[in-house]
Motif scaffolding. Structure first.
Motif, short mmCIF file in Angstrom:
data_model
loop_
_atom_site.label_atom_id
_atom_site.label_comp_id
_atom_site.label_asym_id
_atom_site.label_seq_id
_atom_site.Cartn_x
_atom_site.Cartn_y
_atom_site.Cartn_z
N MET A 17 -36.20 66.35 28.48
CA MET A 17 -36.38 66.90 27.17
C MET A 17 -36.45 65.79 26.24
SD MET A 17 -33.55 69.92 27.47
CE MET A 17 -32.04 68.78 27.55
N HIS A 18 -37.58 65.70 25.42
CA HIS A 18 -37.82 64.72 24.53
C HIS A 18 -37.00 64.88 23.05
CE1 HIS A 18 -40.82 62.69 27.40
NE2 HIS A 18 -40.75 63.83 27.70
N LEU A 19 -36.61 63.75 22.90
CA LEU A 19 -35.72 64.06 21.39
C LEU A 19 -36.25 62.94 20.38
CD1 LEU A 19 -33.60 65.48 19.46
CD2 LEU A 19 -31.86 64.10 20.72
N ALA A 20 -36.74 63.01 19.28
CA ALA A 20 -37.06 61.91 18.51
C ALA A 20 -36.53 61.94 17.07
CB ALA A 20 -38.75 62.18 18.31
N VAL A 21 -36.08 60.67 16.85
CA VAL A 21 -35.41 60.60 15.49
C VAL A 21 -35.82 59.19 14.93
CG1 VAL A 21 -33.54 59.11 16.65
CG2 VAL A 21 -32.87 60.39 14.44
N VAL A 22 -35.70 59.32 13.44
CA VAL A 22 -36.29 57.99 12.64
C VAL A 22 -34.93 57.49 11.96
CG1 VAL A 22 -37.83 57.15 10.99
CG2 VAL A 22 -38.54 59.19 12.44
N ALA A 23 -34.68 56.18 12.17
CA ALA A 23 -33.31 55.70 11.49
C ALA A 23 -33.70 54.47 10.85
CB ALA A 23 -32.29 55.52 12.67
N THR A 31 -26.95 58.29 13.26
CA THR A 31 -28.13 58.53 14.48
C THR A 31 -27.28 58.44 15.52
OG1 THR A 31 -29.80 57.65 13.07
CG2 THR A 31 -30.39 57.88 15.58
N LEU A 32 -26.36 57.61 16.10
CA LEU A 32 -25.53 57.53 17.25
C LEU A 32 -24.69 58.84 17.33
CD1 LEU A 32 -24.68 53.64 17.02
CD2 LEU A 32 -26.21 54.91 19.16
N ILE A 33 -24.17 59.35 16.47
CA ILE A 33 -23.28 60.52 16.50
C ILE A 33 -24.19 61.88 17.04
CG2 ILE A 33 -21.57 61.93 15.47
CD1 ILE A 33 -20.86 59.04 15.97
N MET A 34 -25.48 61.78 16.33
CA MET A 34 -26.32 62.73 16.73
C MET A 34 -26.81 62.70 18.24
SD MET A 34 -29.75 63.38 17.38
CE MET A 34 -30.57 62.06 16.78
N LEU A 35 -27.18 61.51 18.51
CA LEU A 35 -27.32 61.27 19.81
C LEU A 35 -26.22 61.77 20.77
CD1 LEU A 35 -29.33 58.18 19.58
CD2 LEU A 35 -30.39 60.36 19.93
N LYS A 36 -24.92 61.28 20.44
CA LYS A 36 -23.80 61.56 21.19
C LYS A 36 -23.55 63.14 21.28
CE LYS A 36 -18.49 60.44 21.32
NZ LYS A 36 -17.71 60.27 20.35
N SER A 37 -23.86 63.88 20.11
CA SER A 37 -23.62 65.28 20.37
C SER A 37 -24.71 65.88 21.32
CB SER A 37 -23.74 66.02 19.06
OG SER A 37 -25.14 65.97 18.62
N VAL A 119 -35.45 65.49 14.89
CA VAL A 119 -34.35 66.01 14.42
C VAL A 119 -34.07 64.83 13.15
CG1 VAL A 119 -33.06 67.54 15.82
CG2 VAL A 119 -32.68 65.18 15.84
N ASP A 120 -33.56 65.32 12.04
CA ASP A 120 -32.83 64.18 11.29
C ASP A 120 -31.99 63.62 11.65
OD1 ASP A 120 -35.33 64.74 9.49
OD2 ASP A 120 -33.96 65.83 8.12
N THR A 121 -31.39 62.48 11.23
CA THR A 121 -30.28 61.71 11.71
C THR A 121 -29.03 62.47 11.44
OG1 THR A 121 -30.13 60.59 9.54
CG2 THR A 121 -31.41 59.31 11.32
N ASN A 270 -27.15 67.94 5.42
CA ASN A 270 -27.99 67.18 4.48
C ASN A 270 -27.39 67.04 3.20
OD1 ASN A 270 -28.26 69.49 3.89
ND2 ASN A 270 -30.36 69.62 3.33
N ARG A 271 -27.86 66.03 2.47
CA ARG A 271 -27.41 65.72 1.13
C ARG A 271 -26.01 64.81 1.37
NH1 ARG A 271 -27.20 71.38 -1.32
NH2 ARG A 271 -29.52 72.11 -1.39
#
Length: 351
Positions: A17-23, A31-37, A119-121, A270-271
């Motif tokens: 499953m491909h997951l893309a993010v821009v940091a 970003t690391l916490i998002m990837l961890k989840s 996904v956003d960071t 967000n915000r």
């Protein structure tokens, strides 16, 4: 083998499953916490596509290598520099937040990837990524992307009140969680406001930006809204708000019915709400996932601390509906726990 010729890219998409993010900037930890989840809860293998400033690349590599092997085997990661294939790179970089426009170029850069979730960071998965990945199967033959509405209620929605450019539907769409069938995006001809005929995705991006740059507030999200305004029904699948749950869904009172029924599936802080005290429910979820030691028991070290933190948020409108935030994550952790017990029993008791 006719089946293989017909779907040459399907096997790799099924395996990963491909997951893309821009940091960029200070978004490394988020970003690391998002990837961890994503790794904590997912069932199938993940392929991370991380687009980052050069200065962040060694940090990402170092931190991801520190994750324990039981989790490291669940994913592979690729880190890419920030690049823009058309138009002026400096202009793209300055659009809304640094580097955010990079996501518009994913179909052009990731030529070998069939489908992905961007996904956003500031996103957290509260259930397996597999569940949103399965929505790709629900696309009809012409849909090539999926997003959630920007708002549920037009009279308090941003686009319906303030937008000076075309946008999708009655409230616009939010691009912080976006499923993309890149193969279809690359091959489609898009209706647009530039020429009477269709344009490819890559041909369209820069002229569209040039036309609307003085009217857009939210950068790349606004451009996506403009694109899908001209190509609504045939190109876009709209998924419900529990897949992109933001403070707007509870800070004025609960207005995401799907989250009330099923619980939040993907949280989008967000915000900057993970880092200030305006929305303590969002911050609590972020901090608990951040602080969770990978190998610990999920209930003891993640769910119970979360429950106790939530008790401190009941004075806020979002904090008054803890079940909305907890329902899905509790269900997810039960499944993860059951799967581990079954795997453990299977390894130790051969019948």
């Amino acid at each position: 083998k006719p089946a293989e010729q017909k779907h040459p890219k399907e096997p790799s998409s099924l395996q990963c499953m491909h997951l893309a993010v821009v940091a960029c900037g200070d978004r490394l930890e988020e970003t690391l916490i998002m990837l961890k989840s994503a790794v904590l809860f997912s069932n199938n293998r993940l392929c991370f596509h991380i687009f980052a400033e050069d200065s962040l690349k060694p940090e990402f590599e170092k931190k991801l290598k520190e994750w324990p092997s039981s989790y490291a085997k669940k994913f592979e990661s690729n880190i890419y520099p920030i690049t823009f294939s058309v138009g002026n790179a400096q202009e793209w970089k300055k659009l809304f937040k640094p580097c955010a426009a990079q996501r518009l170029f994913l179909p052009v850069i990731l030529k070998d990837v069939d489908s992905l979730l961007y996904v956003d960071t500031d996103v957290l998965f509260l259930r397996p990524m597999d569940d949103i990945w399965h929505l790709l199967r629900e696309f009809n033959s012409t849909q090539l992307a999926a997003m959630a509405p920007e708002h549920e209620i037009p009279k308090i929605g941003w686009y319906s009140r303030f937008a000076r450019h075309p946008f999708y539907g009655t409230t616009g769409v939010n691009s912080g969680v976006m499923l993309m069938n890149l193969t279809r995006i690359r091959s489609a001809q898009f209706k647009n406001s530039l020429i009477p005929g269709g344009l490819t995705w890559e041909e369209m991006l820069y002229p569209l930006y040039q036309k609307y740059k003085n009217y857009i507030t939210w950068g790349d999200q606004d451009l996506l809204n403009i694109i899908f305004y001209f190509n609504p029904a045939e190109c876009l699948y709209v998924f419900p708000c529990q897949w992109n749950y933001r403070p707007d869904h509870c800070m004025y009172g609960s207005n995401c019915r799907g989250a009330e029924d099923e619980g939040v599936s993907i949280l989008h802080g967000n915000r900057g709400v993970y880092h200030d005290d305006k929305q303590p429910t969002f911050k609590a979820l972020y901090e608990v996932i951040r602080d969770f030691p990978f190998e610990d028991n999920l209930f003891q070290s993640l769910y119970y601390p979360l429950q106790s933190k939530f008790l401190d948020t009941v004075h806020t409108l979002c904090g008054r509906i803890p079940q909305v935030f907890l329902k899905q994550i509790e269900k997810t952790m039960k499944k993860v726990y059951e799967n581990r017990v079954i795997v453990y029993l299977g390894a130790n008791h051969r019948y």
